[in-house]
Write a protein that holds these residues in place. Structure first.
Motif, PDB file in Angstrom:
ATOM      1  N   ASP A 128      -2.885  -1.729 -13.343  1.00 14.64           N
ATOM      2  CA  ASP A 128      -2.939  -1.112 -11.737  1.00 14.64           C
ATOM      3  C   ASP A 128      -4.141  -0.836 -11.102  1.00 14.64           C
ATOM      4  O   ASP A 128      -4.640  -0.136 -10.030  1.00 14.64           O
ATOM      5  CB  ASP A 128      -2.310   0.092 -11.671  1.00 14.64           C
ATOM      6  CG  ASP A 128      -2.604   1.453 -12.711  1.00 14.64           C
ATOM      7  OD1 ASP A 128      -3.773   1.080 -13.030  1.00 14.64           O
ATOM      8  OD2 ASP A 128      -1.750   2.198 -12.586  1.00 14.64           O
ATOM      9  N   CYS A 168       2.660   0.042  -8.187  1.00 15.58           N
ATOM     10  CA  CYS A 168       3.836  -0.361  -7.542  1.00 15.58           C
ATOM     11  C   CYS A 168       4.945  -0.812  -8.594  1.00 15.58           C
ATOM     12  O   CYS A 168       6.086  -0.503  -8.162  1.00 15.58           O
ATOM     13  CB  CYS A 168       3.675  -1.460  -6.561  1.00 15.58           C
ATOM     14  SG  CYS A 168       3.019  -0.744  -4.783  1.00 15.58           S
ATOM     15  N   ASP A 169       4.890  -1.010  -9.586  1.00 12.77           N
ATOM     16  CA  ASP A 169       5.670  -1.403 -10.401  1.00 12.77           C
ATOM     17  C   ASP A 169       5.417  -1.350 -12.025  1.00 12.77           C
ATOM     18  O   ASP A 169       4.777  -2.285 -12.665  1.00 12.77           O
ATOM     19  CB  ASP A 169       6.374  -2.872 -10.381  1.00 12.77           C
ATOM     20  CG  ASP A 169       7.361  -3.118 -10.950  1.00 12.77           C
ATOM     21  OD1 ASP A 169       8.038  -2.486 -11.475  1.00 12.77           O
ATOM     22  OD2 ASP A 169       7.612  -4.466 -10.887  1.00 12.77           O
ATOM     23  N   CYS A 174      -0.035  -2.975  -6.951  1.00 11.81           N
ATOM     24  CA  CYS A 174       0.567  -3.161  -5.577  1.00 11.81           C
ATOM     25  C   CYS A 174       0.296  -4.747  -5.293  1.00 11.81           C
ATOM     26  O   CYS A 174       1.261  -5.313  -4.439  1.00 11.81           O
ATOM     27  CB  CYS A 174       0.410  -2.255  -4.417  1.00 11.81           C
ATOM     28  SG  CYS A 174       0.892  -0.529  -5.091  1.00 11.81           S
ATOM     29  N   SER A 177       3.011  -7.193  -6.165  1.00  5.96           N
ATOM     30  CA  SER A 177       4.405  -7.018  -5.517  1.00  5.96           C
ATOM     31  C   SER A 177       3.987  -7.392  -3.870  1.00  5.96           C
ATOM     32  O   SER A 177       5.044  -7.965  -3.260  1.00  5.96           O
ATOM     33  CB  SER A 177       4.856  -5.711  -5.497  1.00  5.96           C
ATOM     34  OG  SER A 177       4.878  -5.231  -6.856  1.00  5.96           O
TER      35      SER A 177
END
Length: 450
Positions: A128, A168-169, A174, A177
């Motif tokens: 991330d 985000c996941d 992010c 995504s």
């Protein structure tokens, strides 16, 4: 009297405006009119192939997506029914897989991997932070060669731009995504979600400051950009035959209509509120405006390559306007509950209707002896199969257009299990004239179907 040939690079010029033209008969060699097949026509008249990729998130309700019959005598299931008018111009492809979207030891994060891997075939590095890594996407491999022939190498569009950093996941940035196109293993290409920005970019002549001046003047006086090129239109019509004059009139009418729609859809901000101009509140209208500018970009040969993300992966958007107020992602985890599955099907069908709209528009444009759709390869699908299972095999994929006669459409084709989706992309690159031996997890061109 024999008319002079017209360059494919001819444009209509005005103050701050350079409007590219569609393919006209006057731009084609005379031998093109003796071509017998679509493939011969494409070779004879130089009409270029285009490729586009449309992505929808969170997988599908596969029971309402997959035709039961293989071959040409197949019945479109409920979700694909909006494509009935185009059944002879599509191929439903079953059994294709993106193996690098599975965890492969990386744990959760299927949504981030699904979008990133969809066009790259590469495993996304789980991070991330800023050290993101995936691979070059198929559209950008094509853009590196084909893009040299057009004003814009490629066009990246989507309903929302999405964050480019943060988690985000499940520990994935992010950026994974939000982006489908990657120009290098570390550089995703953000999408443009404002159709007005794309429209103005298509018709800019590139002189710094002048396009903005023309835009402000036009908006102030409520003039169309076509008002600035009327003299060029008049002179050009004197050089064209009857059929070309009709084509030019239809094209300029489409430009004016889109311009008016963009003006009408502009969001008027409240006091001290910042709001983008040209992005309508209505989701369907937004998607259709983006489709319209893609068609104009292809029609004028401003670009031959585009990606279009209808919603970012993992999107929990509500579809209350079609009677589904729950979030899309939440519903995709349907736990085999019939009520949730029915609502997922409604969302899936809504998205397919937007795909059908794009195909309608492409088919409405005459190019040479065929249509713009005949010169396209349009892939529609998701990097997740069933949203509840988070699987990445047996993906929902439809391909539309005939690629200048190189594709036999009107079929449902079932490929062997675990056939890489990237094999399809190798074939598409070959048809575009782009040499590529391997893409991601590909094992070779997709055989036995074209």
């Amino acid at each position: 009297m024999r008319r002079q040939g017209l360059s494919r690079r001819t444009v209509l010029r005005g103050l701050g405006t350079a409007i590219a033209l569609p393919v006209l008969d006057a731009m084609l060699p005379r031998r093109a009119f003796a071509a017998e097949s679509a493939a011969q026509l494409a070779a004879a008249n130089g009409s270029p192939l285009r490729m586009a990729f449309l992505y929808v998130p969170n997988g599908m309700h596969m029971q309402d997506w997959t035709p039961q019959e293989e071959g040409t005598s197949f019945t479109l299931p409920k979700t694909l029914l909006p494509l009935e008018a185009h059944r002879n111009e599509i191929a439903v492809l079953t059994g294709l897989t993106q193996r690098r979207a599975f965890a492969n030891g990386d744990g959760g994060g299927d949504h981030a991997r699904a979008l990133t891997t969809f066009l790259t075939g590469m495993q996304a590095r789980k991070t991330d932070g800023a050290d993101i890594r995936a691979g070059v996407s198929v559209d950008q491999l094509a853009a590196q060669e084909i893009g040299l022939n057009t004003r814009f190498p490629s066009l990246e569009m989507g309903h929302e731009q999405g964050a480019q950093s943060g988690n985000c996941d499940s520990g994935y940035s992010c950026a994974y995504s939000s982006n489908i196109a990657w120009s290098s293993s570390t550089q995703p290409l953000p999408k443009e979600n404002n159709p007005r920005v794309i429209f103005d970019r298509l018709f800019s002549n590139g002189r710094q400051g002048e396009s903005e001046e023309a835009r402000l003047r036009r908006e102030h006086t409520e003039q169309s950009l076509l008002d600035f090129v009327q003299e060029d239109v008049r002179q050009l019509n004197q050089q064209l035959g009857t059929n070309d004059r009709r084509k030019l009139d239809e094209y300029l009418t489409a430009v004016r209509q889109l311009e008016r729609r963009l003006q009408q859809s502009s969001v008027v901000p409240e006091i001290d509120a910042e709001a983008p101009t040209g992005i309508p509140d209505d989701y369907e209208e937004h998607l259709q405006l983006l489709s319209d500018v893609m068609v104009l970009a292809f029609q004028t040969d401003s670009t031959r390559i585009s990606t279009f993300v209808l919603a970012n992966e993992g999107s929990n958007k509500s579809y209350e306007f079609i009677g589904v107020p729950e979030g899309h992602h939440d519903l995709s985890h349907h736990e085999s509950l019939a009520e949730k599955q029915a609502k997922i099907q409604q969302i899936n069908e809504f998205h397919v209707r937007q795909f059908a709209y794009l195909l309608d528009r492409l088919k409405s444009v005459q190019e040479g002896e065929g249509t713009l759709l005949d010169q396209c390869m349009v892939v529609y699908g998701s990097g997740i199969g069933d949203g509840n299972a988070h699987n990445h095999d047996n993906l929902p994929i439809v391909m539309a257009g005939r690629a200048g006669g190189q594709i036999t459409t009107g079929r449902h084709i079932i490929f062997p299990e675990q056939t890489p989706l990237t094999n399809l992309y190798l074939t598409m690159l070959d048809w575009m004239g782009v040499s590529c031996d391997r893409l991601g997890d590909s094992t070779g061109p997709l055989t036995g179907w074209a």
